[in-house]
Design an enzyme around this catalytic site. Structure first.
Site, PDB file in Angstrom:
ATOM      1  N   ARG A 224       0.738  -1.168   0.252  1.00 23.19           N
ATOM      2  CA  ARG A 224      -0.027  -0.003   0.052  1.00 23.19           C
ATOM      3  C   ARG A 224       0.858   1.420   0.182  1.00 23.19           C
ATOM      4  NH1 ARG A 224      -3.311  -2.881  -1.656  1.00 23.19           N
ATOM      5  NH2 ARG A 224      -5.282  -3.298  -0.575  1.00 23.19           N
ATOM      6  N   HIS A 272      -0.897   0.056  -9.714  1.00 20.56           N
ATOM      7  CA  HIS A 272      -1.531  -1.076  -8.777  1.00 20.56           C
ATOM      8  C   HIS A 272      -1.932  -2.272  -9.500  1.00 20.56           C
ATOM      9  CE1 HIS A 272      -3.643  -1.469  -4.912  1.00 20.56           C
ATOM     10  NE2 HIS A 272      -3.787  -2.517  -5.367  1.00 20.56           N
TER      11      HIS A 272
HETATM   12  P1  NDP Z   1      -1.775 -11.572   4.770  1.00 17.18           P
HETATM   13  O1  NDP Z   1      -2.427 -10.784   5.706  1.00 17.18           O
HETATM   14  O2  NDP Z   1      -2.015 -12.853   4.364  1.00 17.18           O
HETATM   15  O3  NDP Z   1      -0.429 -11.297   5.173  1.00 17.18           O
HETATM   16  C1  NDP Z   1       0.397 -10.320   6.134  1.00 17.18           C
HETATM   17  C2  NDP Z   1       1.826 -10.412   6.590  1.00 17.18           C
HETATM   18  O4  NDP Z   1       2.327  -9.436   7.144  1.00 17.18           O
HETATM   19  C3  NDP Z   1       1.705 -11.555   7.783  1.00 17.18           C
HETATM   20  O5  NDP Z   1       2.831 -12.553   7.515  1.00 17.18           O
HETATM   21  C4  NDP Z   1       1.794 -10.926   8.849  1.00 17.18           C
HETATM   22  O6  NDP Z   1       2.544 -11.549   9.964  1.00 17.18           O
HETATM   23  C5  NDP Z   1       2.868  -9.697   8.507  1.00 17.18           C
HETATM   24  N1  NDP Z   1       2.565  -8.629   9.320  1.00 17.18           N
HETATM   25  C6  NDP Z   1       1.286  -7.756   9.548  1.00 17.18           C
HETATM   26  N2  NDP Z   1       1.763  -6.943  10.464  1.00 17.18           N
HETATM   27  C7  NDP Z   1       2.997  -6.926  10.550  1.00 17.18           C
HETATM   28  C8  NDP Z   1       3.878  -6.060  11.480  1.00 17.18           C
HETATM   29  N3  NDP Z   1       3.132  -5.168  12.436  1.00 17.18           N
HETATM   30  N4  NDP Z   1       5.053  -6.711  11.625  1.00 17.18           N
HETATM   31  C9  NDP Z   1       5.413  -7.674  11.035  1.00 17.18           C
HETATM   32  N5  NDP Z   1       4.670  -8.363  10.204  1.00 17.18           N
HETATM   33  C10 NDP Z   1       3.458  -8.241   9.745  1.00 17.18           C
HETATM   34  O7  NDP Z   1      -1.672 -10.617   3.364  1.00 17.18           O
HETATM   35  P2  NDP Z   1      -1.610 -10.982   2.105  1.00 17.18           P
HETATM   36  O8  NDP Z   1      -0.134 -11.758   1.939  1.00 17.18           O
HETATM   37  O9  NDP Z   1      -2.638 -11.550   1.412  1.00 17.18           O
HETATM   38  O10 NDP Z   1      -1.374  -9.463   1.493  1.00 17.18           O
HETATM   39  C11 NDP Z   1      -0.519  -8.467   1.564  1.00 17.18           C
HETATM   40  C12 NDP Z   1      -1.052  -7.293   1.450  1.00 17.18           C
HETATM   41  O11 NDP Z   1      -0.432  -6.952   0.126  1.00 17.18           O
HETATM   42  C13 NDP Z   1      -2.322  -6.852   1.374  1.00 17.18           C
HETATM   43  O12 NDP Z   1      -2.681  -6.522   2.866  1.00 17.18           O
HETATM   44  C14 NDP Z   1      -2.368  -5.502   0.278  1.00 17.18           C
HETATM   45  O13 NDP Z   1      -2.391  -4.358   1.107  1.00 17.18           O
HETATM   46  C15 NDP Z   1      -1.367  -5.985  -0.526  1.00 17.18           C
HETATM   47  N6  NDP Z   1      -1.909  -6.391  -1.921  1.00 17.18           N
HETATM   48  C16 NDP Z   1      -1.578  -5.703  -2.843  1.00 17.18           C
HETATM   49  C17 NDP Z   1      -2.034  -6.054  -4.246  1.00 17.18           C
HETATM   50  C18 NDP Z   1      -1.547  -5.306  -5.353  1.00 17.18           C
HETATM   51  O14 NDP Z   1      -2.150  -5.374  -6.466  1.00 17.18           O
HETATM   52  N7  NDP Z   1      -0.627  -4.278  -5.148  1.00 17.18           N
HETATM   53  C19 NDP Z   1      -2.947  -7.145  -4.356  1.00 17.18           C
HETATM   54  C20 NDP Z   1      -3.174  -7.754  -3.135  1.00 17.18           C
HETATM   55  C21 NDP Z   1      -2.426  -7.369  -2.022  1.00 17.18           C
HETATM   56  P3  NDP Z   1       1.814 -12.823  10.747  1.00 17.18           P
HETATM   57  O15 NDP Z   1       2.085 -13.829   9.506  1.00 17.18           O
HETATM   58  O16 NDP Z   1       2.535 -12.952  11.744  1.00 17.18           O
HETATM   59  O17 NDP Z   1       0.423 -12.534  11.037  1.00 17.18           O
HETATM   60  C1  OXD Z   2      -5.677  -6.094  -2.825  1.00 18.70           C
HETATM   61  C2  OXD Z   2      -5.318  -5.292  -3.974  1.00 18.70           C
HETATM   62  O1  OXD Z   2      -5.563  -5.778  -1.613  1.00 18.70           O
HETATM   63  O2  OXD Z   2      -5.889  -5.346  -5.001  1.00 18.70           O
HETATM   64  O3  OXD Z   2      -6.172  -7.064  -3.219  1.00 18.70           O
HETATM   65  O4  OXD Z   2      -4.643  -4.222  -3.570  1.00 18.70           O
END
Ligand code: NDP
Ligand code: OXD
Length: 309
Positions: A224, A272
């Site tokens: 993000r 994006h």
């Molecule tokens: P998940 O919720 O599955 O994974 C999030 C990861 O981040 C987990 O490993 C979590 O740790 C870790 N995390 C969260 N907070 C912290 C913190 N404070 N310190 C350290 N680690 C942290 O999300 P996804 O993998 O599905 O997606 C990740 C992000 O990608 C989405 O939230 C979205 O913003 C972005 N995204 C962007 C897209 C694009 O097109 N650009 C498309 C899809 C997603 P833990 O495992 O310990 O909970």
């Molecule tokens: C998502 C994205 O979070 O598209 O899936 O950014």
């Protein structure tokens, strides 16, 4: 029969509604409009307008058409007790693997430098970098980060990852929690942000953390825009501490035409698209989740509102 209120911040939501209707033939899909918001049992939405949840007192669940639920859970009108469910992969992980592989090969082979050299009609062969010594560091080892880390391993890069809770991923050196962040960054040559946007992660790509990367490191933000402090990134690129950045996400989007990010010689901008939400895959997953909820079964991807993802 589930009544589903639908809104997607898309130029043409029609194909999305049709995909959901195909995936959930037993449901009635109501495309939200200011004067068309019948009482529904499920909401399926992406970045809904302020009035979207008004009067929706019968909702059993809100299904976010995205992996990141930051926009919907920060909506001041979001019903307090209704579960919010995110997309799990739904075809996004392979796209993320491709995008990060492109970035890693770009910075490893210095194609970025060669593109700049071409623009200046400058012929120079640069010292090669070794893949074995080019470490990819993935912030966030969730649904997408785990897949990206494993794919980069498959391509032969040393890979490290950082998450909130401990992880064990074959061949990936895993770091856990705030205390391990500096050590994680210190050995990362290409940093990939795949964190959710929460109060704890907002602005995490800041001067202090980016300066902890080794000199010559690259940054890839595909999570993000709110994770990045743009001025800090630009300062470290201009000082030569970082070699380049590839940015797919911005705050706000679309990126303003006068943003310095567009024209910075060491920044690559994409709109994006690192992982696009696929209509058929995502609507099928949402339909499956609605069916499970209707049968009282557990579903994956319920957002923990207290931790923010
Ligand atoms: P998940 O919720 O599955 O994974 C999030 C990861 O981040 C987990 O490993 C979590 O740790 C870790 N995390 C969260 N907070 C912290 C913190 N404070 N310190 C350290 N680690 C942290 O999300 P996804 O993998 O599905 O997606 C990740 C992000 O990608 C989405 O939230 C979205 O913003 C972005 N995204 C962007 C897209 C694009 O097109 N650009 C498309 C899809 C997603 P833990 O495992 O310990 O909970
Ligand atoms: C998502 C994205 O979070 O598209 O899936 O950014």
């Amino acid at each position: 029969m589930p009544d589903v209120l639908f809104y997607a911040d898309e130029p043409d939501p029609g194909p999305w509604v049709e995909a959901l209707q195909r995936a959930l033939p037993e449901g009635r899909i109501h495309q939200w409009a200011p004067h068309h918001a019948p009482l529904c049992t499920y909401a399926v939405c992406w970045k809904p307008p302020a009035a979207f949840f008004a009067g929706q007192t019968a909702l059993k669940a809100i299904l976010n058409i995205g992996a990141g639920a930051d926009a919907v859970i920060s909506d001041p009108n979001l019903p307090v007790t209704v579960p919010v469910v995110r997309l799990d992969d739904a075809g996004m992980a392979p796209q993320m693997e491709e995008y990060v592989a492109w970035c890693a090969l770009n910075y490893l082979r210095r194609f970025d430098d060669y593109a700049r050299a071409q623009r200046a009609a400058h012929w120079e062969r640069l010292a090669p970098r070794s893949r074995a010594a080019f470490s990819v560091g993935v912030m966030g080892l969730g649904v997408l980060g785990t897949r990206v880390a494993a794919f980069m391993r498959l391509l032969g890069f040393p890979v490290r990852g950082w998450s909130r809770s401990p992880k064990a991923i074959d061949g990936v050196v895993c770091f856990t929690g705030d205390d391990a962040l500096a050590a994680f960054l210190a050995g990362t040559d290409m940093l990939v942000c795949l964190l959710p946007l929460t109060p704890a992660t907002r602005g995490i790509l800041n001067a202090r953390n980016l300066a902890s990367l080794p000199r010559g490191a690259a940054v890839v933000n595909i999570a993000r825009g709110g994770h990045l402090v743009e001025a800090d990134l630009i300062a470290l690129l201009d000082a030569g501490h970082l070699c380049g950045a590839t940015l797919d996400v911005f705050a706000p989007e679309p990126l303003a035409a006068d943003s310095p990010l567009w024209r910075h010689p060491k920044i690559t901008v994409t709109p994006h698209i690192s992982a696009m939400t696929l209509a058929d895959e995502s609507m099928q997953q949402i339909a499956d989740k609605i069916r499970r909820l209707e049968r009282g079964l557990p579903v994956a991807g319920i957002i923990d509102r207290a931790r923010g993802y």
